[in-house]
Design a protein around this motif. Structure first.
Motif, PDB file in Angstrom:
ATOM      1  N   ALA A   1       0.853  -1.083  -0.045  1.00 25.20           N
ATOM      2  CA  ALA A   1      -0.164   0.186  -0.012  1.00 25.20           C
ATOM      3  C   ALA A   1       0.897   1.362   0.110  1.00 25.20           C
ATOM      4  N   THR A   2       0.374   2.315  -0.593  1.00 23.14           N
ATOM      5  CA  THR A   2       0.852   3.585  -0.498  1.00 23.14           C
ATOM      6  C   THR A   2       0.118   4.653   0.068  1.00 23.14           C
ATOM      7  N   LEU A   3       0.366   5.911   0.433  1.00 29.39           N
ATOM      8  CA  LEU A   3      -0.349   6.715   0.725  1.00 29.39           C
ATOM      9  C   LEU A   3      -1.338   7.250  -0.064  1.00 29.39           C
ATOM     10  N   ASP A   4      -1.058   7.220  -1.568  1.00 28.58           N
ATOM     11  CA  ASP A   4      -1.783   7.685  -2.763  1.00 28.58           C
ATOM     12  C   ASP A   4      -3.095   6.521  -3.023  1.00 28.58           C
ATOM     13  N   ASP A   5      -2.910   5.271  -2.603  1.00 30.54           N
ATOM     14  CA  ASP A   5      -4.006   4.166  -2.309  1.00 30.54           C
ATOM     15  C   ASP A   5      -5.080   4.894  -1.520  1.00 30.54           C
ATOM     16  N   LEU A   6      -4.944   5.022  -0.244  1.00 27.14           N
ATOM     17  CA  LEU A   6      -5.652   5.667   0.875  1.00 27.14           C
ATOM     18  C   LEU A   6      -6.121   6.897   0.252  1.00 27.14           C
ATOM     19  N   ARG A   7      -5.402   7.917  -0.340  1.00 31.65           N
ATOM     20  CA  ARG A   7      -5.955   9.284  -0.781  1.00 31.65           C
ATOM     21  C   ARG A   7      -7.012   9.066  -1.997  1.00 31.65           C
ATOM     22  N   GLN A   8      -6.752   7.983  -2.741  1.00 29.79           N
ATOM     23  CA  GLN A   8      -7.654   7.817  -3.888  1.00 29.79           C
ATOM     24  C   GLN A   8      -8.863   7.001  -3.811  1.00 29.79           C
ATOM     25  N   CYS A   9      -8.816   6.124  -2.487  1.00 26.23           N
ATOM     26  CA  CYS A   9      -9.937   5.030  -2.321  1.00 26.23           C
ATOM     27  C   CYS A   9     -11.235   5.883  -1.968  1.00 26.23           C
TER      28      CYS A   9
ATOM     29  N   LEU B   1      -2.038  12.565   5.624  1.00 33.66           N
ATOM     30  CA  LEU B   1      -3.491  12.452   5.151  1.00 33.66           C
ATOM     31  C   LEU B   1      -4.467  13.229   6.135  1.00 33.66           C
ATOM     32  N   TRP B   2      -4.128  12.809   7.679  1.00 35.02           N
ATOM     33  CA  TRP B   2      -5.052  13.337   8.699  1.00 35.02           C
ATOM     34  C   TRP B   2      -5.156  14.942   8.561  1.00 35.02           C
ATOM     35  N   LEU B   3      -3.868  15.363   8.198  1.00 36.54           N
ATOM     36  CA  LEU B   3      -3.605  16.936   8.288  1.00 36.54           C
ATOM     37  C   LEU B   3      -4.777  17.625   7.050  1.00 36.54           C
ATOM     38  N   SER B   4      -4.740  16.995   5.920  1.00 35.67           N
ATOM     39  CA  SER B   4      -5.462  17.169   4.864  1.00 35.67           C
ATOM     40  C   SER B   4      -6.999  16.953   5.059  1.00 35.67           C
ATOM     41  N   GLY B   5      -7.169  16.047   5.518  1.00 38.57           N
ATOM     42  CA  GLY B   5      -8.804  15.613   6.079  1.00 38.57           C
ATOM     43  C   GLY B   5      -9.025  14.809   4.936  1.00 38.57           C
TER      44      GLY B   5
ATOM     45  N   MET C   1     -10.111   0.190  14.493  1.00 31.00           N
ATOM     46  CA  MET C   1     -11.218   1.405  14.321  1.00 31.00           C
ATOM     47  C   MET C   1     -10.489   2.804  14.823  1.00 31.00           C
ATOM     48  N   LEU C   2      -9.745   2.949  15.798  1.00 34.16           N
ATOM     49  CA  LEU C   2      -9.450   3.869  16.438  1.00 34.16           C
ATOM     50  C   LEU C   2      -8.684   5.235  15.484  1.00 34.16           C
ATOM     51  N   PRO C   3      -7.516   4.472  14.814  1.00 33.07           N
ATOM     52  CA  PRO C   3      -6.902   5.501  13.759  1.00 33.07           C
ATOM     53  C   PRO C   3      -7.831   6.101  12.780  1.00 33.07           C
ATOM     54  N   LEU C   4      -8.789   5.253  12.339  1.00 42.08           N
ATOM     55  CA  LEU C   4      -9.824   5.566  11.270  1.00 42.08           C
ATOM     56  C   LEU C   4     -10.684   6.525  11.745  1.00 42.08           C
ATOM     57  N   LEU C   5     -11.357   6.404  13.065  1.00 42.74           N
ATOM     58  CA  LEU C   5     -11.970   7.494  13.738  1.00 42.74           C
ATOM     59  C   LEU C   5     -11.395   8.821  13.819  1.00 42.74           C
ATOM     60  N   HIS C   6      -9.997   8.585  13.906  1.00 41.21           N
ATOM     61  CA  HIS C   6      -9.263   9.814  13.889  1.00 41.21           C
ATOM     62  C   HIS C   6      -9.411  10.591  12.626  1.00 41.21           C
ATOM     63  N   HIS C   7      -9.063   9.805  11.698  1.00 42.26           N
ATOM     64  CA  HIS C   7      -9.171  10.504  10.497  1.00 42.26           C
ATOM     65  C   HIS C   7     -10.512  10.885   9.770  1.00 42.26           C
ATOM     66  N   GLY C   8     -11.505  10.564  10.632  1.00 45.30           N
ATOM     67  CA  GLY C   8     -12.917  11.008  10.227  1.00 45.30           C
ATOM     68  C   GLY C   8     -13.627   9.992   9.441  1.00 45.30           C
ATOM     69  N   MET C   9     -13.081   8.917   9.523  1.00 44.25           N
ATOM     70  CA  MET C   9     -14.030   7.796   8.452  1.00 44.25           C
ATOM     71  C   MET C   9     -15.217   7.165   9.225  1.00 44.25           C
ATOM     72  N   LEU C  10     -16.184   7.050   8.301  1.00 43.14           N
ATOM     73  CA  LEU C  10     -17.472   6.374   8.913  1.00 43.14           C
ATOM     74  C   LEU C  10     -17.275   5.023   9.266  1.00 43.14           C
TER      75      LEU C  10
ATOM     76  N   LYS D   1       0.096  -1.294  11.832  1.00 45.89           N
ATOM     77  CA  LYS D   1       0.071  -0.154  12.772  1.00 45.89           C
ATOM     78  C   LYS D   1       1.154   0.888  12.325  1.00 45.89           C
ATOM     79  N   GLY D   2       2.291   0.391  11.790  1.00 45.28           N
ATOM     80  CA  GLY D   2       3.216   1.263  11.527  1.00 45.28           C
ATOM     81  C   GLY D   2       2.759   1.842  10.102  1.00 45.28           C
ATOM     82  N   PHE D   3       2.220   1.297   9.326  1.00 43.29           N
ATOM     83  CA  PHE D   3       1.529   1.793   8.081  1.00 43.29           C
ATOM     84  C   PHE D   3       0.579   3.064   8.284  1.00 43.29           C
ATOM     85  N   LEU D   4      -0.266   2.844   9.435  1.00 46.56           N
ATOM     86  CA  LEU D   4      -1.131   3.708   9.789  1.00 46.56           C
ATOM     87  C   LEU D   4      -0.533   4.896  10.294  1.00 46.56           C
ATOM     88  N   ASP D   5       0.631   4.602  11.090  1.00 45.13           N
ATOM     89  CA  ASP D   5       1.282   5.755  11.705  1.00 45.13           C
ATOM     90  C   ASP D   5       1.939   6.632  10.726  1.00 45.13           C
TER      91      ASP D   5
END
Length: 198
Positions: free
Chosen positions: A60-68, A96-100, A128-137, A87-91
């Motif tokens: 995975a790359t950050l772009d995968d998350l950005r584009q999904c 992405l968190w800063l940009s929302g 779920m915790l980091p995903l909630l911090h990212h504002g995901m549903l 966890k390391g990848f999510l860290d």
């Protein structure tokens, strides 16, 4: 519409759950599943694998998350928590968190473990915790899925789970496969509804 199925798997069970979730996603018209994984870590917590895996899903790359348009996140249970490589990848997703960029996108979680009461639900909650911090549903599995009440091997309202057995020989049951497909389809349908509402 692109749905990212991001997982870490050692013995193959979490990877198999990911593939069944991807099948459920692709049962929804217009939905495409992207299977991605993360590399193993050494005890020194440095990447121990090549930049591109020899087989299986790409890293995975950050772009995968950005584009999904939505995310299914999976990990084996490690002492009631997600595995360190995931966890390391999510860290590493602070930008992405800063940009929302993930805020408002749907997400779900899944896990497998060797023991029947090995912390499946706490692992799902830890993801779920980091995903909630990212504002995901966050999406779970409703009890309207008959297999959730019927299963004797795995499955929770928090997300799909699998009991692999101490020897990792317990196959993924038909109920677990059905729950994976249901969760993937639910993720894709909700992502579609959210995208159409924008």
């Amino acid at each position: 519409m692109k749905l990212l199925v991001l997982y870490y798997s050692v013995h193959g069970h979490t990877g198999e759950l990911a593939r069944h979730i991807a099948r459920g996603i692709e049962e929804v018209d217009g939905a495409e599943a992207w299977l991605r994984t993360v590399p193993r870590l050494t005890p020194a917590t440095a990447a121990a694998e090549a930049a591109v895996p020899d087989s299986g899903a790409p890293y995975a790359t950050l772009d995968d998350l950005r584009q999904c348009d939505g995310l299914a996140l999976g990990s084996p249970t490690r002492f009631g928590n997600m595995a360190a490589p995931l966890k390391g990848f999510l860290d590493s997703t602070s930008e992405l968190w800063l940009s929302g960029v993930l805020a408002g996108k749907p997400a779900c979680v899944f896990t497998s473990t060797g023991t029947l009461h090995g912390g499946q639900e706490s692992t799902l909650l830890s993801m779920m915790l980091p995903l909630l911090h990212h504002g995901m549903l966050m999406l779970g599995l409703p009890y309207t899925e008959a297999a959730l009440s019927r299963t004797r091997t795995g499955g929770t309202p928090y997300g799909v789970s699998h009991w692999a057995g101490l020897d990792n020989q317990q196959p993924i049951s038909d109920d677990e496969k059905q729950l994976c497909r249901a969760l993937g389809a639910r993720l894709a349908r909700i992502a579609q509804q959210l995208k159409n509402a924008r």
